[in-house]
Design an enzyme around this catalytic site. Structure first.
Site, mmCIF file in Angstrom:
data_model
loop_
_atom_site.group_PDB
_atom_site.id
_atom_site.type_symbol
_atom_site.label_atom_id
_atom_site.label_comp_id
_atom_site.label_asym_id
_atom_site.label_seq_id
_atom_site.Cartn_x
_atom_site.Cartn_y
_atom_site.Cartn_z
ATOM 1 N N ASP A 47 18.517 -64.296 14.370
ATOM 2 C CA ASP A 47 18.021 -63.665 13.138
ATOM 3 C C ASP A 47 18.672 -62.309 12.878
ATOM 4 O O ASP A 47 18.069 -61.446 12.244
ATOM 5 C CB ASP A 47 16.490 -63.507 13.176
ATOM 6 C CG ASP A 47 15.765 -64.808 13.448
ATOM 7 O OD1 ASP A 47 15.995 -65.768 12.701
ATOM 8 O OD2 ASP A 47 14.977 -64.866 14.404
ATOM 9 N N THR A 57 13.061 -70.578 9.826
ATOM 10 C CA THR A 57 12.686 -71.951 10.174
ATOM 11 C C THR A 57 11.185 -72.106 10.344
ATOM 12 O O THR A 57 10.586 -73.076 9.868
ATOM 13 C CB THR A 57 13.400 -72.380 11.474
ATOM 14 O OG1 THR A 57 14.813 -72.328 11.251
ATOM 15 C CG2 THR A 57 13.021 -73.799 11.874
ATOM 16 N N LYS A 94 24.771 -64.334 6.657
ATOM 17 C CA LYS A 94 25.295 -63.449 5.614
ATOM 18 C C LYS A 94 26.710 -62.987 5.947
ATOM 19 O O LYS A 94 27.596 -62.988 5.090
ATOM 20 C CB LYS A 94 24.373 -62.240 5.464
ATOM 21 C CG LYS A 94 24.880 -61.208 4.487
ATOM 22 C CD LYS A 94 24.012 -59.971 4.503
ATOM 23 C CE LYS A 94 24.615 -58.904 3.610
ATOM 24 N NZ LYS A 94 23.833 -57.674 3.604
ATOM 25 N N GLY A 123 21.348 -61.854 11.035
ATOM 26 C CA GLY A 123 22.060 -61.856 9.762
ATOM 27 C C GLY A 123 23.444 -62.475 9.861
ATOM 28 O O GLY A 123 24.337 -62.157 9.079
ATOM 29 N N HIS A 149 19.337 -69.764 8.466
ATOM 30 C CA HIS A 149 20.010 -68.598 7.916
ATOM 31 C C HIS A 149 19.910 -68.620 6.397
ATOM 32 O O HIS A 149 19.914 -69.669 5.765
ATOM 33 C CB HIS A 149 21.468 -68.495 8.382
ATOM 34 C CG HIS A 149 22.242 -69.767 8.295
ATOM 35 N ND1 HIS A 149 22.200 -70.741 9.268
ATOM 36 C CD2 HIS A 149 23.099 -70.225 7.356
ATOM 37 C CE1 HIS A 149 22.995 -71.736 8.932
ATOM 38 N NE2 HIS A 149 23.540 -71.456 7.778
ATOM 39 N N VAL A 162 23.840 -52.650 4.189
ATOM 40 C CA VAL A 162 22.736 -51.776 3.772
ATOM 41 C C VAL A 162 21.751 -52.490 2.849
ATOM 42 O O VAL A 162 20.983 -51.850 2.123
ATOM 43 C CB VAL A 162 23.284 -50.507 3.083
ATOM 44 C CG1 VAL A 162 23.988 -49.618 4.092
ATOM 45 C CG2 VAL A 162 24.229 -50.874 1.927
ATOM 46 N N ILE A 202 20.515 -51.652 8.022
ATOM 47 C CA ILE A 202 20.383 -50.203 8.213
ATOM 48 C C ILE A 202 19.339 -49.638 7.260
ATOM 49 O O ILE A 202 18.595 -48.709 7.598
ATOM 50 C CB ILE A 202 21.751 -49.524 7.987
ATOM 51 C CG1 ILE A 202 22.765 -50.064 8.997
ATOM 52 C CG2 ILE A 202 21.649 -48.007 8.094
ATOM 53 C CD1 ILE A 202 24.200 -49.821 8.609
#
Length: 427
Positions: free
Chosen positions: A13, A299, A18, A15, A41, A413, A331
């Site tokens: 998890d 999930t 992305k 990211g 994801h 960000v 962040i």
């Protein structure tokens, strides 16, 4: 020839989806090499949000190949639901390729996963109950059914009957419960296999052809190093190897094909399920991180446990995966906190240690040693370079890089694609 492996450096998890999607713009092939539909994801594409579990992130680029490698365990019914959902939203899936050597998840795997968790009681692992572990067990026992077997009616029928006989005795003896029957499985899963047949091929050859043609290949990791069955917080781990080295096994390529390894982490730490978590927070700071960061499993929907950034964990992940570059996400979630902390080491029985313990009892006695840095209140969501970040936010990232001895190549960000910032070319 150029290839990048994207791996999670924490407990999943982080990211990765992305970042994979971000890097996929310049790739020719995007491939998964481990895990199954226990991995979730979230991808933002064309102004829409998509939640994927089995399908590689590259599916959105119709001119690129999206590969499910042989190291992935595939639930055919779950995969078809995912593909149908994408098709209904206008996304073509013709660019998907599935390894004929990938193992198949069947209903008895899912039931076995569920019953095993019930049997463990308070000692449960905290699995997603998707049948991942039992499928990998069958693979190791050499009784697993592969995609190539699923497509051959006679072979599938024989193997399924043999497995039902074996599983029936196992279920009755171990759980006192019945195994799903042959009749409940065969027609549905054979039909699912026939629908998927158009995508099935020798994906190792697909990847090798890409390398020979000097194409760019992006390997998409699942879960994270701390969930690796060898290098993670065993036994509170997944059943596969999310580390970058598993690309060679789960992708079917040689180790010389790997050019870079991008380690993805959050600016803090999160975890779903049970298991050790030395920097876990239970106070207002933890509540802030969970709510602002929307820390709920893709999930499972379960609230994620959250804590401060742990450099002991990341150093362990760096070594286990050979991480060359760091991508730090979320962040913005820390904005508004008066202070932010980084775990630099652990205290174990009065002694300072900087390496992650293998022994679970030792790990449970570890107390995090924190370095406290000033927080920031300025909005960071529009920052496009390290120089644009508030001084305290920039110093926080620089300190993480120093402690972990990995340079930062990407920072994020916010959840949108344009909030992901590349500091140098990775291809």
């Amino acid at each position: 020839m150029s290839s990048i492996v994207v791996v999670g450096t924490q407990w999943g998890d982080e990211g990765k989806g992305k970042i994979t999607d971000f890097l996929a713009e310049q790739a020719d092939v995007i491939a998964r090499f481990s895990g199954g539909n226990n991995a979730g994801h979230t991808i933002k594409f064309g102004g829409e949000t998509y939640k994927l579990h089995l399908v590689p992130s590259g599916i959105f680029y119709k001119e690129k190949l999206a590969v499910i490698g042989n190291g992935v365990v595939v639930d055919p019914v779950a995969l078809l639901k995912e593909l149908d959902a994408l098709n209904e939203r206008g996304i073509s899936t013709d660019n998907l390729r599935i390894s004929n050597r990938a193992q198949v998840i069947l209903p008895y795997h899912i039931k076995q996963d569920e019953y095993e968790e019930e049997r463990r009681g308070d000692n449960k692992i905290g699995t997603t109950k998707k049948g991942i572990g039992p499928a990998y067990v069958d693979k190791a026992q050499r009784i697993g059914i592969r995609v190539a077997d699923l497509l051959d009616k006679e072979t599938f029928e024989k193997l399924l009957k043999d497995n039902i006989e074996y599983k029936g005795a196992y279920f009755e003896g171990m759980f006192g419960k019945a195994c799903p029957t042959f009749e409940e499985i065969f027609e549905t899963y054979y039909a699912a296999g026939q629908r998927l047949a158009q995508f099935v091929t020798d994906t190792a050859k697909v990847l090798d052809d890409a390398f020979v043609a000097d194409e760019k290949v992006l390997f998409e990791g699942a879960q994270g190093v701390m969930l690796d069955i060898d290098h993670g917080t065993y036994p509170f781990v997944t059943s596969s190897n999310p580390v970058a080295g598993n690309v060679t096994v789960g992708g079917g390529v040689g180790p010389t094909f790997v050019s870079k390894v991008i380690g993805v982490c959050k600016a803090y730490t999160s975890r779903v399920g049970d298991g050790p978590f030395p920097t876990e927070l239970f106070d207002e700071d933890g509540h802030h991180i969970r709510e602002v960061g929307r820390e709920y499993g893709t999930t499972t929907g379960r609230p994620r446990r959250v804590g401060w950034f742990d450099s002991v964990v990341l150093r362990h992940s760096r070594r286990a995966s050979g991480i060359t570059d760091l991508s730090i996400n979320s962040i913005d979630v820390l904005t508004g906190l008066k202070e932010v902390k980084i775990c630099t080491a652990y205290e174990l029985d009065g002694k300072e240690i900087t390496e992650y313990p293998a022994n679970l009892k030792d790990l449970q006695r570890c107390k995090p040693i924190f370095e406290t840095l000033p927080g920031w209140t300025e909005d960071v969501t529009g920052c496009r370079s390290l120089e644009e970040l508030p001084n305290n936010a920039r110093r926080y990232l620089e300190r993480i890089s120093e402690l972990c001895d990995v340079k930062i190549s990407i920072f994020s960000v916010g959840p949108d694609r344009n909030q992901t910032n590349l500091l140098k070319s990775l291809w």
